[in-house]
Design a protein around this motif. Structure first.
Motif, short mmCIF file in Angstrom:
data_model
loop_
_atom_site.label_atom_id
_atom_site.label_comp_id
_atom_site.label_asym_id
_atom_site.label_seq_id
_atom_site.Cartn_x
_atom_site.Cartn_y
_atom_site.Cartn_z
N LEU A 158 28.34 38.92 42.03
CA LEU A 158 28.33 38.67 40.60
C LEU A 158 29.51 39.34 39.95
CD1 LEU A 158 25.01 37.11 39.38
CD2 LEU A 158 27.02 35.79 40.12
N SER A 159 29.24 40.73 40.10
CA SER A 159 30.01 41.87 39.38
C SER A 159 31.45 41.82 39.86
CB SER A 159 29.56 43.17 40.08
OG SER A 159 30.46 44.29 39.45
N LYS A 160 31.87 41.41 41.33
CA LYS A 160 33.09 41.32 41.72
C LYS A 160 33.86 39.89 41.32
CE LYS A 160 36.21 41.61 45.98
NZ LYS A 160 36.22 41.96 46.96
N LEU A 161 32.98 38.89 41.23
CA LEU A 161 33.38 37.79 40.60
C LEU A 161 33.99 37.81 39.21
CD1 LEU A 161 33.78 34.41 40.94
CD2 LEU A 161 31.15 34.26 40.51
N GLU A 162 33.13 38.39 38.39
CA GLU A 162 33.66 38.59 37.14
C GLU A 162 35.02 39.34 36.92
OE1 GLU A 162 29.41 38.86 34.54
OE2 GLU A 162 30.34 40.75 35.19
N LEU A 163 35.19 40.43 37.70
CA LEU A 163 36.33 41.14 38.03
C LEU A 163 37.40 40.20 38.39
CD1 LEU A 163 38.02 43.77 37.80
CD2 LEU A 163 37.35 44.12 40.30
N ILE A 164 37.21 39.38 39.35
CA ILE A 164 38.28 38.32 39.89
C ILE A 164 38.86 37.39 38.77
CG2 ILE A 164 38.81 36.49 41.52
CD1 ILE A 164 37.46 38.32 43.46
#
Length: 215
Positions: A67-73
Motif C-alpha cells: 500500500l505504501s508503494k502503491l501510494e507513491l506510484i
C-alpha cells in the motif's frame, strides 16, 4: 593545444555537474512525492482485496509495504483517457498502479520514474506508426505506457492462462528503464542483467531489448 586543454577542462567540470544536477532533481521529485503522497481510502483497500488477488494473498506486513508503494506510484503517474474513453476512473488508476506495484514489488524505491504518463484506451487502438491495431505498448522516447482497458481487465479474469496485458507492458517498461540512466533509478544488478541477456539469446538466437507493441 591551449584550446583543447580548455575544452577538456570545461568538460571535466560540466559532466560531473550534469550528473549531480540530474541526481538532485530525482531526489527533489522523490521528496515531493513522499511529502504529497496520494492517500488510499478505505474503499480503495476494499476494492484491492476484492479485485486484485495478488494483494489479497499477501501477509499483513507485505500488505502494508504494498500500500505504501502503491501510494507513491499513484502520486507520480499521470493518467490520460484516449480514444473516446470519457475518463480514467479512480478504480482504473488503482488497478493499473497496483499492477506496477506488483511487478516492481521488492524494489523499495523503484517507481519506473521515466514512464510518467499512462494512456488508457477503451479498446484496441489504431497506430499510425505501423498501421495496425494495438492492445498496448511502451514508448520510452515520450515516457509513456499505453494500454487498452478492455484487454487490461481481460488479463486478470483468468490467472492461469498466462496472458496478462498489464504485467506484459509493465515488464517491458521495467526492462527498458534499466537502459535509461536519467531516471535516477537502478533496476537490475549488472551480473543479473548479463545473465538475462544470455538466457534470452540462448532461447531465441538473438537478444531483443526494445519493446514491440502488443498486437
Amino acid at each position: 593545444m591551449a584550446i583543447t586543454f580548455k575544452v577538456v577542462a570545461i568538460l571535466f567540470v560540466m559532466i560531473p555537474a550534469y550528473y549531480l544536477m540530474r541526481r538532485v532533481s530525482w531526489w527533489l521529485k522523490q521528496t515531493r512525492f513522499l511529502l504529497y503522497k496520494r492517500k488510499l481510502t478505505q474503499g480503495d483497500i476494499i476494492f484491492l482485496e476484492k479485485y486484485f488477488p495478488f494483494y489479497g494473498r499477501l501477509n499483513p506486513i507485505h500488505k502494508k509495504e504494498f500500500l505504501s508503494k502503491l501510494e507513491l506510484i499513484l502520486s507520480s503517474k499521470k493518467f490520460v483517457a484516449r480514444g473516446g474513453l470519457n475518463e480514467v476512473t479512480n478504480e482504473m488508476e488503482v488497478l493499473i498502479s497496483a499492477t506496477i506495484t506488483m511487478v516492481t514489488f521488492g524494489w523499495k524505491r523503484l517507481r519506473l520514474a521515466h514512464f510518467h504518463t499512462i494512456l488508457v484506451y477503451p479498446n484496441t487502438y489504431f497506430s499510425n506508426s505501423n498501421k495496425t491495431y494495438h492492445r498496448g505498448e511502451v514508448n520510452p522516447r515520450f515516457g509513456l505506457i499505453v494500454v487498452s482497458w478492455r484487454c487490461f481487465v481481460e488479463g486478470f479474469l483468468d490467472e492461469k492462462d498466462g496472458v496478462n496485458l498489464g504485467i506484459h507492458e509493465i515488464a517491458h517498461a521495467l526492462k527498458l528503464a534499466h537502459l535509461i540512466d536519467s531516471d535516477g533509478e537502478k533496476e537490475f544488478e549488472t551480473q543479473a542483467w548479463k545473465a538475462y541477456k544470455k538466457t534470452r539469446a540462448d532461447r531465441t538466437g538473438k537478444c531483443e531489448i526494445w519493446s514491440k507493441p502488443t498486437l
